[in-house]
Scaffold this motif. Sequence first.
Motif, PDB file in Angstrom:
ATOM      1  N   LEU A  31      34.605  39.364  37.181  1.00 28.01           N
ATOM      2  CA  LEU A  31      34.052  39.781  38.471  1.00 28.01           C
ATOM      3  C   LEU A  31      35.080  39.643  39.585  1.00 28.01           C
ATOM      4  O   LEU A  31      35.262  40.542  40.389  1.00 28.01           O
ATOM      5  CB  LEU A  31      32.810  38.945  38.781  1.00 28.01           C
ATOM      6  N   ILE A  32      35.754  38.495  39.633  1.00 30.15           N
ATOM      7  CA  ILE A  32      36.780  38.242  40.644  1.00 30.15           C
ATOM      8  C   ILE A  32      38.093  37.995  39.905  1.00 30.15           C
ATOM      9  O   ILE A  32      38.234  36.983  39.218  1.00 30.15           O
ATOM     10  CB  ILE A  32      36.418  37.009  41.503  1.00 30.15           C
ATOM     11  N   PRO A  33      39.055  38.900  40.024  1.00 31.09           N
ATOM     12  CA  PRO A  33      40.294  38.766  39.252  1.00 31.09           C
ATOM     13  C   PRO A  33      41.003  37.422  39.421  1.00 31.09           C
ATOM     14  O   PRO A  33      41.474  36.845  38.450  1.00 31.09           O
ATOM     15  CB  PRO A  33      41.158  39.915  39.775  1.00 31.09           C
ATOM     16  N   LYS A  34      41.039  36.900  40.642  1.00 31.77           N
ATOM     17  CA  LYS A  34      41.728  35.629  40.886  1.00 31.77           C
ATOM     18  C   LYS A  34      41.068  34.497  40.092  1.00 31.77           C
ATOM     19  O   LYS A  34      41.745  33.653  39.513  1.00 31.77           O
ATOM     20  CB  LYS A  34      41.721  35.313  42.376  1.00 31.77           C
ATOM     21  N   GLN A  35      39.747  34.470  40.033  1.00 34.54           N
ATOM     22  CA  GLN A  35      39.027  33.452  39.260  1.00 34.54           C
ATOM     23  C   GLN A  35      39.168  33.705  37.755  1.00 34.54           C
ATOM     24  O   GLN A  35      39.270  32.770  36.969  1.00 34.54           O
ATOM     25  CB  GLN A  35      37.550  33.435  39.645  1.00 34.54           C
ATOM     26  N   ALA A  36      39.165  34.976  37.352  1.00 32.71           N
ATOM     27  CA  ALA A  36      39.283  35.319  35.934  1.00 32.71           C
ATOM     28  C   ALA A  36      40.620  34.864  35.360  1.00 32.71           C
ATOM     29  O   ALA A  36      40.694  34.425  34.211  1.00 32.71           O
ATOM     30  CB  ALA A  36      39.094  36.817  35.741  1.00 32.71           C
ATOM     31  N   PHE A  37      41.694  34.945  36.137  1.00 28.73           N
ATOM     32  CA  PHE A  37      43.008  34.506  35.658  1.00 28.73           C
ATOM     33  C   PHE A  37      43.022  33.011  35.380  1.00 28.73           C
ATOM     34  O   PHE A  37      43.749  32.544  34.510  1.00 28.73           O
ATOM     35  CB  PHE A  37      44.109  34.870  36.655  1.00 28.73           C
ATOM     36  N   SER A  38      42.217  32.240  36.106  1.00 30.43           N
ATOM     37  CA  SER A  38      42.175  30.795  35.887  1.00 30.43           C
ATOM     38  C   SER A  38      41.071  30.396  34.907  1.00 30.43           C
ATOM     39  O   SER A  38      40.790  29.220  34.738  1.00 30.43           O
ATOM     40  CB  SER A  38      42.008  30.052  37.212  1.00 30.43           C
ATOM     41  N   GLY A  39      40.433  31.363  34.253  1.00 30.42           N
ATOM     42  CA  GLY A  39      39.438  31.076  33.227  1.00 30.42           C
ATOM     43  C   GLY A  39      37.994  31.232  33.649  1.00 30.42           C
ATOM     44  O   GLY A  39      37.094  31.075  32.839  1.00 30.42           O
TER      45      GLY A  39
END
Length: 181
Positions: free
Chosen positions: A163-171
């Motif tokens: 949903l949020i790329p920045k959060q997705a990169f951190s898992g």
Amino acid sequence: MKKIIVSICVIGLLQSCIVSTATKVVTGVAKLGYKTVKGTVKGVSWAVSKAKGKIDEDRIDGTWKIVGVYKGDFEAFTNDPNPESSFESECVEGFDQIIFNSKKSKYKPVHCNTEKVSWEKYDFEFGKNPLTKEKENYLKINSSNYISIIDINNKTMILEGALIPKQAFSGGKLYLLEKIK
């Protein structure tokens, strides 16, 4: 005299039956409550069961504030004995939010209530999600991003996916949102 003694014994027996039945009911409700809610974030509960059947698309309409992000997928969340929100907002003022317009099938993520972001198109679908291979409610964004709708009610919504790329990169894969409008 015998009738009074028998009456007292019967009343005592019935009272113990009622108390034991009430205890079983309370214990059953407590177990059920544990299975349907697992943890809270700022007073907002994480649901742990997926929605059964098709969700009405109009239910996602509105402005949703992101209050929690779980690092892991829904299956890991349900097996986690002590799940906690790992969401740390970078917003000094305001909050991250997502605005859905179900009539036009568009949404826009807004960082800290201030960024001007253009509307993006989505398709609301119920069926076999190409990513999870399960029959569920999901949003198809662009042609390759699928966001599963785990649960939704008039106060909260839980989504799974990038949903949020920045959060997705951190898992971060599981998002708890609270409706504000």
